[in-house]
Write an enzyme that holds these catalytic residues in place. Structure first.
Site, PDB file in Angstrom:
ATOM      1  N   ASP A 232      56.967  56.223  22.107  1.00 22.64           N
ATOM      2  CA  ASP A 232      57.127  54.978  21.337  1.00 22.64           C
ATOM      3  C   ASP A 232      58.485  55.014  20.639  1.00 22.64           C
ATOM      4  O   ASP A 232      59.302  55.914  20.875  1.00 22.64           O
ATOM      5  CB  ASP A 232      55.973  54.826  20.328  1.00 22.64           C
ATOM      6  CG  ASP A 232      56.043  55.843  19.205  1.00 22.64           C
ATOM      7  OD1 ASP A 232      56.847  56.800  19.318  1.00 22.64           O
ATOM      8  OD2 ASP A 232      55.315  55.686  18.208  1.00 22.64           O
TER       9      ASP A 232
ATOM     10  N   CYS B 248      69.602  69.995  16.718  1.00 20.88           N
ATOM     11  CA  CYS B 248      69.872  68.556  16.822  1.00 20.88           C
ATOM     12  C   CYS B 248      71.371  68.270  16.923  1.00 20.88           C
ATOM     13  O   CYS B 248      72.140  68.557  16.003  1.00 20.88           O
ATOM     14  CB  CYS B 248      69.275  67.859  15.601  1.00 20.88           C
ATOM     15  SG  CYS B 248      69.581  66.092  15.608  1.00 20.88           S
TER      16      CYS B 248
ATOM     17  N   CYS C 117      62.473  61.803  10.705  1.00 23.85           N
ATOM     18  CA  CYS C 117      63.584  61.239  11.476  1.00 23.85           C
ATOM     19  C   CYS C 117      63.449  59.711  11.481  1.00 23.85           C
ATOM     20  O   CYS C 117      63.170  59.082  12.493  1.00 23.85           O
ATOM     21  CB  CYS C 117      63.574  61.799  12.906  1.00 23.85           C
ATOM     22  SG  CYS C 117      65.095  61.467  13.790  1.00 23.85           S
TER      23      CYS C 117
ATOM     24  N   TRP D 299      41.945  58.332  11.657  1.00 24.17           N
ATOM     25  CA  TRP D 299      41.757  58.498  13.114  1.00 24.17           C
ATOM     26  C   TRP D 299      42.073  59.923  13.553  1.00 24.17           C
ATOM     27  O   TRP D 299      41.952  60.257  14.732  1.00 24.17           O
ATOM     28  CB  TRP D 299      42.613  57.494  13.905  1.00 24.17           C
ATOM     29  CG  TRP D 299      44.010  57.353  13.408  1.00 24.17           C
ATOM     30  CD1 TRP D 299      45.091  58.078  13.771  1.00 24.17           C
ATOM     31  CD2 TRP D 299      44.459  56.400  12.443  1.00 24.17           C
ATOM     32  NE1 TRP D 299      46.187  57.665  13.098  1.00 24.17           N
ATOM     33  CE2 TRP D 299      45.836  56.623  12.276  1.00 24.17           C
ATOM     34  CE3 TRP D 299      43.850  55.374  11.711  1.00 24.17           C
ATOM     35  CZ2 TRP D 299      46.610  55.871  11.397  1.00 24.17           C
ATOM     36  CZ3 TRP D 299      44.618  54.626  10.839  1.00 24.17           C
ATOM     37  CH2 TRP D 299      45.982  54.872  10.681  1.00 24.17           C
ATOM     38  N   ARG D 300      42.506  60.775  12.601  1.00 30.55           N
ATOM     39  CA  ARG D 300      42.755  62.168  12.976  1.00 30.55           C
ATOM     40  C   ARG D 300      41.577  63.074  12.609  1.00 30.55           C
ATOM     41  O   ARG D 300      41.676  64.290  12.735  1.00 30.55           O
ATOM     42  CB  ARG D 300      44.022  62.674  12.272  1.00 30.55           C
ATOM     43  CG  ARG D 300      45.283  62.088  12.860  1.00 30.55           C
ATOM     44  CD  ARG D 300      46.506  62.720  12.227  1.00 30.55           C
ATOM     45  NE  ARG D 300      47.725  62.150  12.793  1.00 30.55           N
ATOM     46  CZ  ARG D 300      48.903  62.174  12.187  1.00 30.55           C
ATOM     47  NH1 ARG D 300      49.032  62.748  11.006  1.00 30.55           N
ATOM     48  NH2 ARG D 300      49.952  61.623  12.757  1.00 30.55           N
TER      49      ARG D 300
ATOM     50  N   TYR E  17      52.320  54.178  27.011  1.00 35.93           N
ATOM     51  CA  TYR E  17      52.309  54.829  25.692  1.00 35.93           C
ATOM     52  C   TYR E  17      50.870  55.164  25.264  1.00 35.93           C
ATOM     53  O   TYR E  17      50.554  56.308  24.927  1.00 35.93           O
ATOM     54  CB  TYR E  17      52.991  53.931  24.641  1.00 35.93           C
ATOM     55  CG  TYR E  17      52.687  54.412  23.251  1.00 35.93           C
ATOM     56  CD1 TYR E  17      53.361  55.504  22.726  1.00 35.93           C
ATOM     57  CD2 TYR E  17      51.670  53.825  22.496  1.00 35.93           C
ATOM     58  CE1 TYR E  17      53.040  56.008  21.476  1.00 35.93           C
ATOM     59  CE2 TYR E  17      51.335  54.327  21.249  1.00 35.93           C
ATOM     60  CZ  TYR E  17      52.030  55.417  20.743  1.00 35.93           C
ATOM     61  OH  TYR E  17      51.697  55.910  19.520  1.00 35.93           O
TER      62      TYR E  17
ATOM     63  N   GLU F  96      45.498  53.590  18.125  1.00 34.79           N
ATOM     64  CA  GLU F  96      46.813  53.406  18.757  1.00 34.79           C
ATOM     65  C   GLU F  96      47.094  51.931  19.030  1.00 34.79           C
ATOM     66  O   GLU F  96      48.223  51.473  18.877  1.00 34.79           O
ATOM     67  CB  GLU F  96      46.918  54.217  20.065  1.00 34.79           C
ATOM     68  CG  GLU F  96      47.009  55.715  19.874  1.00 34.79           C
ATOM     69  CD  GLU F  96      48.225  56.154  19.044  1.00 34.79           C
ATOM     70  OE1 GLU F  96      49.190  55.381  18.928  1.00 34.79           O
ATOM     71  OE2 GLU F  96      48.186  57.263  18.496  1.00 34.79           O
TER      72      GLU F  96
HETATM   73 FE1  SF4 Z   1      66.309  63.458  13.207  1.00 32.22          FE
HETATM   74 FE2  SF4 Z   1      67.953  65.388  14.020  1.00 32.22          FE
HETATM   75 FE3  SF4 Z   1      67.884  64.713  11.473  1.00 32.22          FE
HETATM   76 FE4  SF4 Z   1      65.813  65.975  12.554  1.00 32.22          FE
HETATM   77  S1  SF4 Z   1      67.860  66.772  12.297  1.00 32.22           S
HETATM   78  S2  SF4 Z   1      65.767  64.216  11.173  1.00 32.22           S
HETATM   79  S3  SF4 Z   1      65.807  65.124  14.621  1.00 32.22           S
HETATM   80  S4  SF4 Z   1      68.531  63.411  13.160  1.00 32.22           S
END
Ligand code: SF4
Length: 352
Positions: free
Chosen positions: A144, A215, A198, A30-31, A126, A43
């Site tokens: 999401d 982060c 993540c 789909w990209r 969304y 989606e």
């Molecule tokens: Fe997730 Fe932060 Fe780790 Fe990146 S650094 S994977 S945003 S917890």
């Protein structure tokens, strides 16, 4: 959390995230382009379903129904067959309803304004955000579970995101940092990071993350505490008795009511509750079925989001084809009838 501080912090992620996405985006069907029809269908399919599972469904769907118009005019059974096994069948019903609205109201051209997309059946904030940003380059976030996880960790934001108001707040913050001319890429980059770096649980791949230095959760080693997940309500249990009725080379099926769970799909005949042998025979009589041999089959369980079915089952060799049911061959059952996974679990028990 002060809004200005959050926006200032989130601004820093835009460049590294886009540059990471350009190098690392998975190639997904789909990209291939940003056609809104393809983005929308993908989606909707991806809701509650893994990418790897969606790919063959998406390819088959696009091959058989390549346009809004083709989807609007597709026979019901074809649509259900294309969706068979994906679950949450109301998604397919709504896709077709929305395709008909697009044909009637917009002349078959996919609407390009967020509010118009949002007004289509089965489309929430969304999906509208995803289509408007990916296909029409608008700064409309698509928030999401993946995106919420990334944002909650970046900011160590401990809100309960199952509440609509909190989700809206995330969308509001993100809208402030959307990069002009790269809205679609930014939406997909955030989703992609949540999906492959993540990740949920205790071990996101922070060492591979382009946002590591921005982060908070990574700095304080609190990744596992975000997002805050409220306790789930227990699922409702429903007991059922399934009947695999055979007569010669035919098997009995029937169509479910259009409204409600698995509405309009086919099923093996079944009764509420767990019926013992006497009650099962009485049920068969009540459905004008003369039973020969009756064999009890091992019970099975099927889990929906909020309900779980505990299913007993009888295999019955019948002496007549009761008019209460539709009688099909095994070939017809496999090729034409859309049988939800809950019932397919018993297909291997058919005596044909
Ligand atoms: Fe997730 Fe932060 Fe780790 Fe990146 S650094 S994977 S945003 S917890």
């Amino acid at each position: 959390m002060p809004e200005s501080k959050s926006i200032a912090q989130l601004c820093k992620i835009v460049k590294p995230l886009l540059s990471w996405y350009r190098k690392n985006a998975r190639r997904l069907p789909w990209r291939e382009n940003t056609d809104p029809y393809r983005v929308w269908v993908s989606e909707i399919m991806l809701q509650q379903t893994r990418v790897a599972a969606v790919i063959p469904y998406f390819l088959r769907f696009m091959e058989q129904l390549p346009s809004v118009e083709a989807l609007a005019n597709a026979p019901w059974d074809q649509l259900m067959k294309l969706w068979e096994g994906l679950g949450y069948y109301s998604r397919a019903r709504n896709l077709q309803k929305a395709a008909r609205v697009i044909c009637e109201k917009y002349g078959g051209i996919f609407p390009d304004r967020y509010e118009e997309i949002l007004s289509l059946p089965g489309v929430g904030p969304y999906t509208a955000g995803a289509v408007a940003s990916i296909s029409f380059e608008q700064p409309t976030p698509a928030v999401d579970g993946n995106v919420l996880r990334v944002i909650s960790r970046l900011l160590e934001w401990d809100a309960d995101f199952s509440r609509g108001a909190e989700k809206k707040q995330v969308a509001h913050l993100l809208a402030e940092i959307y990069p002009e001319g790269q809205c679609g890429a930014f939406t997909q980059a955030l989703m992609e990071l949540g999906a492959v770096v993540c990740t949920p649980g205790t071990a996101p791949r922070c060492t591979a993350c382009p946002l590591q230095e921005h982060c908070c959760a990574c700095a304080h080693k609190t990744q596992a505490s975000f997002p805050v997940i409220p306790p789930k309500k227990p699922r409702k249990r429903e007991d059922k008795t399934i009947f695999l009725l055979h007569c010669g080379d035919r098997i009995a099926v029937r169509q479910r009511d259009a409204a409600g769970l698995l509405g309009g799909l086919w099923e093996f005949p079944n009764a509420e509750g767990h019926l013992d042998a006497d009650a099962a025979e009485a049920w068969l009589w009540g459905h004008e079925t003369k039973a020969g041999k009756i064999t009890k089959i091992a019970p099975k369980k099927h889990i929906f989001t909020h309900i779980e079915w505990h299913m007993d089952c009888y295999l019955v060799l019948c002496e007549n084809t009761s008019p209460a049911f539709t009688w099909v061959t095994k070939g017809e059952l496999e090729e034409k009838i859309s049988l939800p996974t809950a019932f397919q679990k018993f297909s291997g028990e058919l005596a044909l």
